[in-house]
Design an enzyme around this catalytic site. Sequence first.
Site: not given
Ligand code: GLN
Length: 197
Positions: A80, A176, A178
């Site tokens: 992410c 994610h 994890e």
């Molecule tokens: N929206 C977040 C970002 O721009 C990422 C979200 C996440 O890691 N769950 O970093």
Amino acid sequence: MSPRIGVLALQGDTREHLAALRAAGAEAVTVRRASEVDAVDALVIPGGESTTMSHLLREFELLEPLRARLADGMPAYGSCAGMILLASEILDAGVVGRDATPLGAIDITVRRNAFGRQVDSFEHDIVFAGLDRPVHAVFIRAPWVERVGPSVQVLAHAADHVVAVRQGRNLATAFHPEMTGDRRVHALFVDIVMGRA
Ligand code: GLN
């Protein structure tokens, strides 16, 4: 011998990655300073907020040491926000000076909060190349990949968008793994680090 894999621990869901890596057979340690970046075989950049992490990377003087090790071939996995940071180009990176800074380890263009504009978070079972059963993927204000360079392998799609990629020994997912107790993506990264995948 198990590889020593660092988890960047400036912000984000560090603990879950440490647990997932240990379950996948790695020695997992937190990384907060340049000397610790130099002491690991590979690095995981967790989910969190990529603008905040970029700011902290600059504050902690980690940006250049990290870029140097990545350029030198240290394997990295980003989930992410971590995917966003590993990219070579970030769209909707935030306001200048407080923006998410690309580390350039994977030749992709990502759009921040891309799914988040439609729905803040969702879960979906997705087919993941090389894994036997679908992965239950959790997306939280997730990015998607809008451009994939010629040497990047696409591993998964969700809602017609690329959400997992590999380039050489670097791996990134918009979701994610994890958070679900399924260790297969972390096991894949450990295998990549060990030269087994
Ligand atoms: N929206 C977040 C970002 O721009 C990422 C979200 C996440 O890691 N769950 O970093």
